[in-house]
Enzyme design. Structure first.
Site, PDB file in Angstrom:
ATOM      1  CE  LYS A  76      -4.612   1.240   1.867  1.00  0.00           C
ATOM      2  NZ  LYS A  76      -5.238   1.786   0.649  1.00  0.00           N
ATOM      3  CG  LEU A 131      -4.303  -3.299  -1.147  1.00  0.00           C
ATOM      4  CD1 LEU A 131      -2.681  -2.801  -0.885  1.00  0.00           C
ATOM      5  CD2 LEU A 131      -5.056  -1.999  -0.551  1.00  0.00           C
ATOM      6  CD  GLU A 153      -5.819  -3.398  -6.849  1.00  0.00           C
ATOM      7  OE1 GLU A 153      -6.484  -3.599  -5.791  1.00  0.00           O
ATOM      8  OE2 GLU A 153      -4.741  -2.939  -6.851  1.00  0.00           O
TER       9      GLU A 153
HETATM   10  N1  PDD Z   1      -8.073   2.419  -0.867  1.00  0.00           N
HETATM   11  N2  PDD Z   1      -7.140  -1.812  -4.045  1.00  0.00           N
HETATM   12  C1  PDD Z   1      -6.519  -0.510  -4.261  1.00  0.00           C
HETATM   13  C2  PDD Z   1      -5.749  -0.123  -5.276  1.00  0.00           C
HETATM   14  C3  PDD Z   1      -6.958   0.336  -3.296  1.00  0.00           C
HETATM   15  O1  PDD Z   1      -6.539   1.650  -3.214  1.00  0.00           O
HETATM   16  C4  PDD Z   1      -8.002  -0.114  -2.004  1.00  0.00           C
HETATM   17  C5  PDD Z   1      -8.347   0.771  -0.747  1.00  0.00           C
HETATM   18  C6  PDD Z   1      -8.534  -1.311  -1.967  1.00  0.00           C
HETATM   19  C7  PDD Z   1      -9.389  -1.940  -0.845  1.00  0.00           C
HETATM   20  O2  PDD Z   1      -8.878  -2.025   0.326  1.00  0.00           O
HETATM   21  P1  PDD Z   1      -9.334  -1.975   1.546  1.00  0.00           P
HETATM   22  O3  PDD Z   1     -10.565  -2.805   1.337  1.00  0.00           O
HETATM   23  O4  PDD Z   1      -8.306  -2.514   2.761  1.00  0.00           O
HETATM   24  O5  PDD Z   1     -10.016  -0.462   2.039  1.00  0.00           O
HETATM   25  C8  PDD Z   1      -8.133  -2.132  -3.137  1.00  0.00           C
HETATM   26  C9  PDD Z   1      -8.160   3.223   0.265  1.00  0.00           C
HETATM   27  C10 PDD Z   1      -9.691   3.304   0.699  1.00  0.00           C
HETATM   28  C11 PDD Z   1      -7.628   4.580  -0.327  1.00  0.00           C
HETATM   29  O6  PDD Z   1      -6.713   4.380  -0.893  1.00  0.00           O
HETATM   30  O7  PDD Z   1      -8.307   5.566  -0.003  1.00  0.00           O
END
Ligand code: PDD
Length: 285
Positions: free
Chosen positions: A146, A202, A178
């Site tokens: 991340k 991710l 994704e």
């Molecule tokens: N984004 N894939 C990507 C590229 C993401 O940036 C995110 C989340 C997810 C989903 O992950 P999670 O369920 O753990 O939030 C998948 C966050 C919310 C953001 O960057 O604001």
């Protein structure tokens, strides 16, 4: 007054500043998390903190605190900001040092920042569903980290917004990966299909919750790569993220998904997900 966490101290948000040579600012050399807060309580906080450590580890940043210590600091931040419904944004960078691609010496401390944002649940979108576009995934090959480097994601999201859509569904050739800030799922003949959690996506915390809920409720799941053709031919499509929860996708590139209304498996998962929020955070506001 709003407060922020900066290197272990909770201070006035307006006084929380980092140096122009912070490596996050110059190189995007750091990692982050977004944690949802319902009813003043953090949802899936341990899972987020574990992923934070894992992301930091994978780029060689050692957290100066245990996850327990970070959780306690975030609790205090929530209390001070009196946040009931919203998000915590948290990031750690490799610290401040004269600009150089090389990592700075090990004694340079990382910069840890966290602050809170008030945010309602996207209730109307959850009810009606959202539109999306398809776009080639141009990102690097470690999307499991991340990372603060989000240029590929930003370009995709901007393109979606300019097309009047909520999200961009990314694909590498025929393979759907994704969303720009979400995980993507299709439902075909009652089976939920989503990309395996490898280096190309991710590993969403929301994804893990959803797959757990599928398991408990006897909804079959296949974690595998699916194609753009399968996406177009799906009975249902939905996306998930910390801020979007279980979000129905009703249109892709101007074409309706099936009948163009949120599907029944998606609706069931939304209900189970809300029950999970209530279970963990007691009251859903
Ligand atoms: N984004 N894939 C990507 C590229 C993401 O940036 C995110 C989340 C997810 C989903 O992950 P999670 O369920 O753990 O939030 C998948 C966050 C919310 C953001 O960057 O604001």
């Amino acid at each position: 007054m709003a407060f922020a966490l900066l290197n272990g101290q909770i201070i006035n948000r307006s006084e929380a500043k980092v140096d122009i040579e912070d490596r996050g600012y110059q190189f995007g050399d750091g990692v982050y998390e977004v944690i949802r807060v319902y009813n003043g309580k953090m949802f899936t906080v341990n899972e987020h903190l574990q992923r934070f450590v894992k992301s930091a580890d994978s780029i060689g940043i050692t957290l100066p605190y245990t996850t327990k210590e970070i959780a306690e600091m975030l609790e205090e931040l929530l209390k001070k900001n009196n946040l009931k419904l919203g998000n915590i944004y948290m990031q750690i960078t490799r610290g401040t040092a004269p600009r150089n691609h090389l990592f700075p010496p090990a004694n340079v401390p990382p910069t840890l920042v966290a602050y809170t944002i008030k945010a309602d649940r996207p209730v109307e979108k959850l009810e009606k569903g959202v539109k999306t576009i398809l776009t080639e995934d141009i990102r690097w090959l470690r999307c499991d980290i991340k990372s603060l480097n989000l240029l590929g994601n930003l370009l995709a999201k901007q393109k979606a917004t300019e097309a009047g859509c909520y999200e961009a569904i990314q694909h590498r050739g025929q393979d759907v990966t994704e969303g720009s800030s979400s995980n993507i799922y299709i439902v075909k003949n009652g089976v939920v299909i989503t990309h395996e959690s490898d280096h190309l996506i991710l590993k969403g915390i929301t994804k893990d919750v959803i797959l757990g809920l599928c398991g408990k409720n006897n909804i079959p799941v296949e974690e595998r790569t699916f194609s753009v053709d399968e996406l177009r031919d799906a009975d249902e499509v939905f996306l998930s993220s910390t801020t979007s929860e279980v979000m129905p996708v009703i249109e892709i590139n101007g074409t309706k998904v099936a009948s163009g209304a949120p599907g029944s498996v998606t609706r069931k998962l939304q209900t189970f997900f809300e029950q999970e929020i209530e279970r963990q955070c007691r009251i859903l506001e």
